[in-house]
Write an enzyme that holds these catalytic residues in place. Structure first.
Site, PDB file in Angstrom:
ATOM      1  N   CYS A 161       0.830  -1.198   0.000  1.00 41.29           N
ATOM      2  CA  CYS A 161       0.000   0.000   0.000  1.00 41.29           C
ATOM      3  C   CYS A 161       0.862   1.243   0.000  1.00 41.29           C
ATOM      4  CB  CYS A 161      -0.860   0.039   1.256  1.00 41.29           C
ATOM      5  SG  CYS A 161      -2.081  -1.242   1.259  1.00 41.29           S
ATOM      6  N   CYS A 176     -10.080 -13.974  11.650  1.00 40.42           N
ATOM      7  CA  CYS A 176     -11.533 -14.171  11.838  1.00 40.42           C
ATOM      8  C   CYS A 176     -12.308 -13.625  10.644  1.00 40.42           C
ATOM      9  CB  CYS A 176     -12.049 -13.463  13.085  1.00 40.42           C
ATOM     10  SG  CYS A 176     -10.933 -13.431  14.451  1.00 40.42           S
ATOM     11  N   LYS A 179     -12.165 -15.829   7.502  1.00 43.40           N
ATOM     12  CA  LYS A 179     -12.907 -17.051   7.864  1.00 43.40           C
ATOM     13  C   LYS A 179     -14.407 -16.820   7.741  1.00 43.40           C
ATOM     14  CE  LYS A 179     -14.620 -17.757  11.497  1.00 43.40           C
ATOM     15  NZ  LYS A 179     -14.168 -18.123  12.819  1.00 43.40           N
ATOM     16  N   TYR A 312     -12.662 -26.020  16.679  1.00 45.53           N
ATOM     17  CA  TYR A 312     -13.493 -25.132  15.879  1.00 45.53           C
ATOM     18  C   TYR A 312     -12.847 -24.667  14.588  1.00 45.53           C
ATOM     19  CZ  TYR A 312     -12.008 -20.307  17.301  1.00 45.53           C
ATOM     20  OH  TYR A 312     -11.364 -19.127  17.494  1.00 45.53           O
ATOM     21  N   GLU A 316     -14.879 -25.361  11.216  1.00 42.30           N
ATOM     22  CA  GLU A 316     -15.285 -24.184  10.436  1.00 42.30           C
ATOM     23  C   GLU A 316     -14.705 -24.254   9.024  1.00 42.30           C
ATOM     24  OE1 GLU A 316     -15.869 -20.726  13.823  1.00 42.30           O
ATOM     25  OE2 GLU A 316     -13.975 -20.825  12.789  1.00 42.30           O
ATOM     26  N   HIS A 584     -41.450 -12.119  16.721  1.00 46.28           N
ATOM     27  CA  HIS A 584     -41.996 -13.172  15.883  1.00 46.28           C
ATOM     28  C   HIS A 584     -41.987 -12.731  14.415  1.00 46.28           C
ATOM     29  CE1 HIS A 584     -44.272 -16.793  15.200  1.00 46.28           C
ATOM     30  NE2 HIS A 584     -45.141 -16.125  14.480  1.00 46.28           N
ATOM     31  N   GLU A 589     -36.611 -16.152  19.344  1.00 45.63           N
ATOM     32  CA  GLU A 589     -37.787 -16.119  20.233  1.00 45.63           C
ATOM     33  C   GLU A 589     -37.965 -17.441  20.991  1.00 45.63           C
ATOM     34  OE1 GLU A 589     -41.758 -15.946  18.474  1.00 45.63           O
ATOM     35  OE2 GLU A 589     -40.950 -16.668  16.579  1.00 45.63           O
TER      36      GLU A 589
HETATM   37  P1  FAD Z   1      -2.934 -12.042  17.211  1.00 47.35           P
HETATM   38  O1  FAD Z   1      -4.136 -11.357  16.686  1.00 47.35           O
HETATM   39  O2  FAD Z   1      -2.597 -13.398  16.697  1.00 47.35           O
HETATM   40  O3  FAD Z   1      -1.702 -11.066  16.956  1.00 47.35           O
HETATM   41  C1  FAD Z   1      -0.381 -11.351  17.318  1.00 47.35           C
HETATM   42  C2  FAD Z   1       0.540 -10.617  16.378  1.00 47.35           C
HETATM   43  O4  FAD Z   1       1.838 -10.557  16.940  1.00 47.35           O
HETATM   44  C3  FAD Z   1       0.679 -11.319  15.028  1.00 47.35           C
HETATM   45  O5  FAD Z   1       0.590 -10.395  13.977  1.00 47.35           O
HETATM   46  C4  FAD Z   1       2.079 -11.922  15.119  1.00 47.35           C
HETATM   47  O6  FAD Z   1       2.674 -12.125  13.867  1.00 47.35           O
HETATM   48  C5  FAD Z   1       2.784 -10.857  15.919  1.00 47.35           C
HETATM   49  N1  FAD Z   1       4.023 -11.298  16.599  1.00 47.35           N
HETATM   50  C6  FAD Z   1       4.249 -12.476  17.219  1.00 47.35           C
HETATM   51  N2  FAD Z   1       5.487 -12.471  17.764  1.00 47.35           N
HETATM   52  C7  FAD Z   1       6.023 -11.266  17.485  1.00 47.35           C
HETATM   53  C8  FAD Z   1       7.260 -10.652  17.797  1.00 47.35           C
HETATM   54  N3  FAD Z   1       8.173 -11.267  18.537  1.00 47.35           N
HETATM   55  N4  FAD Z   1       7.509  -9.396  17.328  1.00 47.35           N
HETATM   56  C9  FAD Z   1       6.575  -8.732  16.593  1.00 47.35           C
HETATM   57  N5  FAD Z   1       5.383  -9.278  16.273  1.00 47.35           N
HETATM   58  C10 FAD Z   1       5.103 -10.510  16.730  1.00 47.35           C
HETATM   59  N6  FAD Z   1     -11.695 -15.141  17.236  1.00 47.35           N
HETATM   60  C11 FAD Z   1     -12.930 -14.600  17.263  1.00 47.35           C
HETATM   61  O7  FAD Z   1     -13.234 -13.830  18.175  1.00 47.35           O
HETATM   62  N7  FAD Z   1     -13.845 -14.873  16.281  1.00 47.35           N
HETATM   63  C12 FAD Z   1     -13.560 -15.681  15.253  1.00 47.35           C
HETATM   64  O8  FAD Z   1     -14.402 -15.911  14.390  1.00 47.35           O
HETATM   65  C13 FAD Z   1     -12.270 -16.263  15.186  1.00 47.35           C
HETATM   66  N8  FAD Z   1     -11.938 -17.063  14.159  1.00 47.35           N
HETATM   67  C14 FAD Z   1     -10.684 -17.586  14.092  1.00 47.35           C
HETATM   68  C15 FAD Z   1     -10.377 -18.388  13.004  1.00 47.35           C
HETATM   69  C16 FAD Z   1      -9.133 -18.939  12.895  1.00 47.35           C
HETATM   70  C17 FAD Z   1      -8.806 -19.795  11.712  1.00 47.35           C
HETATM   71  C18 FAD Z   1      -8.157 -18.697  13.905  1.00 47.35           C
HETATM   72  C19 FAD Z   1      -6.797 -19.299  13.806  1.00 47.35           C
HETATM   73  C20 FAD Z   1      -8.455 -17.884  14.981  1.00 47.35           C
HETATM   74  C21 FAD Z   1      -9.728 -17.326  15.091  1.00 47.35           C
HETATM   75  N9  FAD Z   1     -10.089 -16.516  16.174  1.00 47.35           N
HETATM   76  C22 FAD Z   1     -11.346 -15.965  16.225  1.00 47.35           C
HETATM   77  C23 FAD Z   1      -9.153 -16.249  17.274  1.00 47.35           C
HETATM   78  C24 FAD Z   1      -8.504 -14.864  17.118  1.00 47.35           C
HETATM   79  O9  FAD Z   1      -7.878 -14.773  15.867  1.00 47.35           O
HETATM   80  C25 FAD Z   1      -7.499 -14.654  18.235  1.00 47.35           C
HETATM   81  O10 FAD Z   1      -8.089 -14.913  19.482  1.00 47.35           O
HETATM   82  C26 FAD Z   1      -6.970 -13.221  18.256  1.00 47.35           C
HETATM   83  O11 FAD Z   1      -6.385 -12.877  17.031  1.00 47.35           O
HETATM   84  C27 FAD Z   1      -5.944 -13.075  19.369  1.00 47.35           C
HETATM   85  O12 FAD Z   1      -5.395 -11.788  19.355  1.00 47.35           O
HETATM   86  P2  FAD Z   1      -3.909 -11.536  19.888  1.00 47.35           P
HETATM   87  O13 FAD Z   1      -3.752 -10.050  19.899  1.00 47.35           O
HETATM   88  O14 FAD Z   1      -3.662 -12.293  21.115  1.00 47.35           O
HETATM   89  O15 FAD Z   1      -2.971 -12.178  18.783  1.00 47.35           O
HETATM   90  P1  NA7 Z   2      -7.621 -26.753  19.536  1.00 51.91           P
HETATM   91  O1  NA7 Z   2      -8.811 -26.083  20.086  1.00 51.91           O
HETATM   92  O2  NA7 Z   2      -6.396 -26.784  20.376  1.00 51.91           O
HETATM   93  O3  NA7 Z   2      -7.987 -28.230  19.102  1.00 51.91           O
HETATM   94  C1  NA7 Z   2      -7.055 -29.074  18.495  1.00 51.91           C
HETATM   95  C2  NA7 Z   2      -7.765 -30.161  17.740  1.00 51.91           C
HETATM   96  O4  NA7 Z   2      -6.814 -30.937  17.012  1.00 51.91           O
HETATM   97  C3  NA7 Z   2      -8.495 -31.125  18.647  1.00 51.91           C
HETATM   98  O5  NA7 Z   2      -9.609 -31.606  17.973  1.00 51.91           O
HETATM   99  C4  NA7 Z   2      -7.458 -32.220  18.868  1.00 51.91           C
HETATM  100  O6  NA7 Z   2      -8.016 -33.459  19.180  1.00 51.91           O
HETATM  101  C5  NA7 Z   2      -6.812 -32.278  17.504  1.00 51.91           C
HETATM  102  N1  NA7 Z   2      -5.435 -32.775  17.537  1.00 51.91           N
HETATM  103  C6  NA7 Z   2      -4.441 -32.319  18.307  1.00 51.91           C
HETATM  104  N2  NA7 Z   2      -3.315 -32.996  18.031  1.00 51.91           N
HETATM  105  C7  NA7 Z   2      -3.622 -33.907  17.083  1.00 51.91           C
HETATM  106  C8  NA7 Z   2      -2.885 -34.890  16.377  1.00 51.91           C
HETATM  107  N3  NA7 Z   2      -1.591 -35.093  16.610  1.00 51.91           N
HETATM  108  N4  NA7 Z   2      -3.524 -35.624  15.454  1.00 51.91           N
HETATM  109  C9  NA7 Z   2      -4.825 -35.453  15.219  1.00 51.91           C
HETATM  110  N5  NA7 Z   2      -5.576 -34.530  15.843  1.00 51.91           N
HETATM  111  C10 NA7 Z   2      -4.986 -33.771  16.764  1.00 51.91           C
HETATM  112  O7  NA7 Z   2      -7.166 -26.152  18.135  1.00 51.91           O
HETATM  113  P2  NA7 Z   2      -7.790 -25.240  17.011  1.00 51.91           P
HETATM  114  O8  NA7 Z   2      -6.770 -25.200  15.932  1.00 51.91           O
HETATM  115  O9  NA7 Z   2      -9.131 -25.666  16.553  1.00 51.91           O
HETATM  116  O10 NA7 Z   2      -7.950 -23.844  17.703  1.00 51.91           O
HETATM  117  C11 NA7 Z   2      -6.885 -23.281  18.436  1.00 51.91           C
HETATM  118  C12 NA7 Z   2      -7.172 -21.848  18.713  1.00 51.91           C
HETATM  119  O11 NA7 Z   2      -7.036 -21.168  17.473  1.00 51.91           O
HETATM  120  C13 NA7 Z   2      -8.566 -21.559  19.161  1.00 51.91           C
HETATM  121  O12 NA7 Z   2      -8.689 -21.521  20.531  1.00 51.91           O
HETATM  122  C14 NA7 Z   2      -8.814 -20.216  18.530  1.00 51.91           C
HETATM  123  O13 NA7 Z   2      -8.342 -19.151  19.310  1.00 51.91           O
HETATM  124  C15 NA7 Z   2      -8.022 -20.221  17.318  1.00 51.91           C
HETATM  125  P3  NA7 Z   2      -8.283 -33.941  20.713  1.00 51.91           P
HETATM  126  O14 NA7 Z   2      -9.634 -33.405  21.066  1.00 51.91           O
HETATM  127  O15 NA7 Z   2      -7.190 -33.361  21.556  1.00 51.91           O
HETATM  128  O16 NA7 Z   2      -8.226 -35.410  20.630  1.00 51.91           O
END
Ligand code: FAD
Ligand code: NA7
Length: 609
Positions: A161, A176, A179, A312, A316, A584, A589
């Protein structure tokens, strides 16, 4: 605000005042209308020294502050001035100190940090915290750096940008949003099928174009990032795109993408480094598989996909890929949605299964091999049963690993700063004010041990932390009754306790669970999913039937759950839900008419509205 008459309240207030004194070079407790206070504030303005002011007449518990200041300093009147943690006194003392030079001496005692606050990690929590600190007049910096995934993805890497006449890389990682947009793409696909039943006629074959969706979603993320940059500039936050690590308790090294190292110091730090996807540690995982960090900017359609994991993120992603018409299999090691209400989790899973998602239950992958390179190529996955030694094989175009996320705390030099980390999961323990074991270092967001991993939680914690540190606020982040939604094809919203956890905590006899199946009106004409949507509340009989668990499986779960989250924060009881008039015809509801208890075994099927 009534006077504080208990020791805990007094101690908390004392800590709060001490924190303000310790965090600010000049701290003035003042009253906005007091001419002596104005004189002192003008003096600091004239000396061009930043001074942090708490106007005791404008805050709710100003009188309690004044009483505590009396106890701490022997002075009740305002202004009450502190410089570099030294109590100077009121207006006369401050003016006298200015005259005899001792004020300047006190001011120069400052340890002269580059910043009042450095925030490491510019995601959801870090940005909120740094903006709030800057808005409260603090010199704040935020460092953010997205380490590329093994597949080379850095969010928005391609989104260059032009800003203030300079090109820069947009690197904010907010997962998020893409997603939810991709989930919406799938929801639209279902809506199109329903549309024919409502009389819409379209003859051509309906197809989905991955690249168009990916470009549109990424463009939107680009525009959001632009907005974030503007907000940071407007609030005077110094944003640096570099990787930060502690080299001393008050000093960090920032390494930019060209490897250039710069050093910064600060009085206080906030850790907000978030988490990154975990890999399996089996042959082929990093070489051939992707994670959610890659999926949302994948340049090509993933094709036949295996999703590994059952929480999740896995459900998702698997859900929306299936909604785009792809062949999706989810490999489940044990249960679905660990930590969530299992009754709800299984219902969400059943719905996915009925809509074409395949579940390979009780298997874990052991090896991934490439059969054909390409976009997508072809991969062979070997998996092992968790119950027997049986090995199975399958071929997929894409393998998406979603087996959890690791806290980014191992390469931040926390040992150099003395911050303790839970060795089991790399997470950081904090007190109820997000303070780590090192008093000037705080932590928020996903890296916290035992807290919710959600964007709004990180934002709230960051914002309130800055207000407490620099604005004299006492408000703490409330981690209880946090509403959330899993965007599975049939969305699942919840707030409060799962039935399983509530039973553990209160015992089944002390709970009343009300539930019902329902059929959203919009599903009736297309004849879709009758009696699949489900509503459940868990009430505590020992506490006036207060609702301690709210669970909803149906369309627009996020929108529905948000409002009930407010109600639960206000302590809603079953009686209050019953006396609320429903809207409704809506899905929400149902919560105003729940009358079948789970223990009665009564019929909960519904034939219409
Ligand atoms: P983050 O938002 O992860 O930010 C951390 C930042 O710090 C990143 O940019 C990282 O690169 C940077 N960083 C790390 N180490 C360093 C370093 N040493 N120096 C400089 N920068 C660094 N939450 C919801 O509420 N709703 C949702 O629908 C949702 N969907 C999700 C879907 C997915 C696939 C995933 C993986 C997560 C989802 N979450 C959702 C969870 C949400 O993304 C996190 O809870 C949230 O982003 C956490 O915010 P944070 O500030 O802790 O970290
Ligand atoms: P979670 O909530 O830590 O769940 C991990 C999932 O992956 C869970 O279903 C585990 O099964 C499974 N798992 C973990 N290790 C393995 C291996 N080795 N093989 C197969 N399956 C495994 O992870 P998410 O990625 O969904 O979300 C993490 C955070 O990211 C979440 O809290 C948001 O903030 C975004 P289990 O039930 O342990 O048998």
């Amino acid at each position: 605000m009534p006077p504080i008459d208990n020791d805990t309240g007094k101690n908390e207030l004392k800590c709060r005042i001490q924190q303000l004194i310790d965090s600010n070079q000049v701290m003035v407790f003042s009253k906005s209308y007091c001419p002596f206070c104005i004189k002192v504030k003008d003096l600091f303005k004239e000396l061009q020294v930043d001074c942090n002011v708490v106007e005791l007449d404008l805050i709710e518990d100003g009188t309690n502050y004044q009483e505590m200041l009396l106890e701490m300093t022997g002075q009740k009147t305002v202004p009450n001035v502190f410089i570099n943690k030294t109590h100077v006194g009121g207006c006369d003392n401050t003016m006298k100190a200015h005259k005899d030079g001792s004020l300047q001496q006190l001011l120069s005692n400052n340890e002269a940090y580059d910043y009042d606050l450095i925030v490491i990690g510019g995601g959801s929590g870090g940005l909120a915290c740094s903006k709030e600190a800057a808005a409260l007049g603090k010199k704040a910096m935020v460092l953010d750096y997205v380490v590329p995934t093994p597949k080379g993805t850095t969010w928005g890497k391609s989104l260059m940008c032009l800003f203030w006449g300079r090109m820069f890389f947009v690197i904010f990682l907010n997962i998020c949003i893409p997603k939810k947009l991709m989930h919406q793409t799938a929801v639209l696909g279902t809506a199109m099928q329903d549309a024919r039943k409502f009389g819409w006629e379209f003859d051509e074959t309906v197809k989905h174009n991955w690249e168009t969706m990916k470009t549109a979603v990424n463009n939107y993320i680009g525009s959001l990032n632009w907005g974030y940059r503007v907000a940071l500039r407007d609030k005077n936050v110094n944003y640096v795109n570099a990787y930060a690590e502690f080299i001393e308790p008050h000093k960090i090294k920032a390494t930019n993408k060209r490897g250039k190292e710069t050093f910064y110091t600060a009085a206080k730090f906030v850790l907000a480094t978030g988490e990154r996807p975990r890999y399996l540690g089996i042959p082929g995982d990093k070489e051939y598989c992707i994670t959610s960090d890659d999926l949302f900017s994948l340049p090509h359609c993933p094709g036949k996909t295996l999703v590994i994991g059952a929480s999740y993120v896995a459900l998702e992603c698997g859900g929306f890929l299936a909604g785009l018409g792809l062949d999706v299999t989810i490999m489940v090691r044990s249960i679905l949605l660990r930590g969530f209400d299992q009754d709800m989790a299984n219902r969400a899973g059943e719905h996915m299964e009925e809509h074409g998602v395949k579940f390979l239950r009780k298997y874990v992958p052991v090896k991934i091999e490439e059969l054909e390179a390409g976009t997508p190529g072809k991969l062979k996955v070997t998996a092992k049963s968790t119950e027997t030694d049986e090995l199975i094989e399958g071929e997929y175009n894409t393998v998406l690993i979603a087996v959890g996320r690791d806290a980014c705390t191992d390469k931040v030099g926390l040992d150099k700063a003395g911050v303790k980390v839970n060795p089991k999961n790399g997470k950081i323990s904090v007190n109820d004010e997000e303070q780590t074991n090192v008093p000037h270092i705080y932590a928020i967001g996903d890296i916290l041990d035992g807290k919710w991993e959600l964007t709004p939680v990180a934002i709230q914690a960051g914002k309130l932390l800055a207000r407490r540190l620099y604005g004299g606020s006492t408000l703490k982040c409330d981690y209880v009754n946090v509403p959330t939604t899993v965007f599975t094809p049939l969305e699942y919203g919840s707030c409060g306790l799962s039935e399983d956890r509530a039973t553990e905590l209160y015992g089944q006899d002390n709970l009343e669970v009300f539930h019902s199946l329902f059929w959203p009106l919009e599903f009736t004409v297309p004849g879709r999913d009758n009696n699949k949507c489900y509503a459940k509340i868990i009430c505590n009989k020992l506490d006036n039937d207060r609702v301690i668990g709210f669970h909803y499986l149906g369309p627009n779960a996020g929108e529905v759950t948000q409002g009930f989250g407010v109600a639960m924060k206000c302590g809603a009881t079953k009686e209050q839900l019953d006396s609320t008039i429903g809207i409704h015809p809506t899905c929400a509801e149902i919560f105003t008419t729940l009358d079948v208890t789970k223990s009665s075994g009564g019929d909960i099927t519904q034939s219409g509205c």
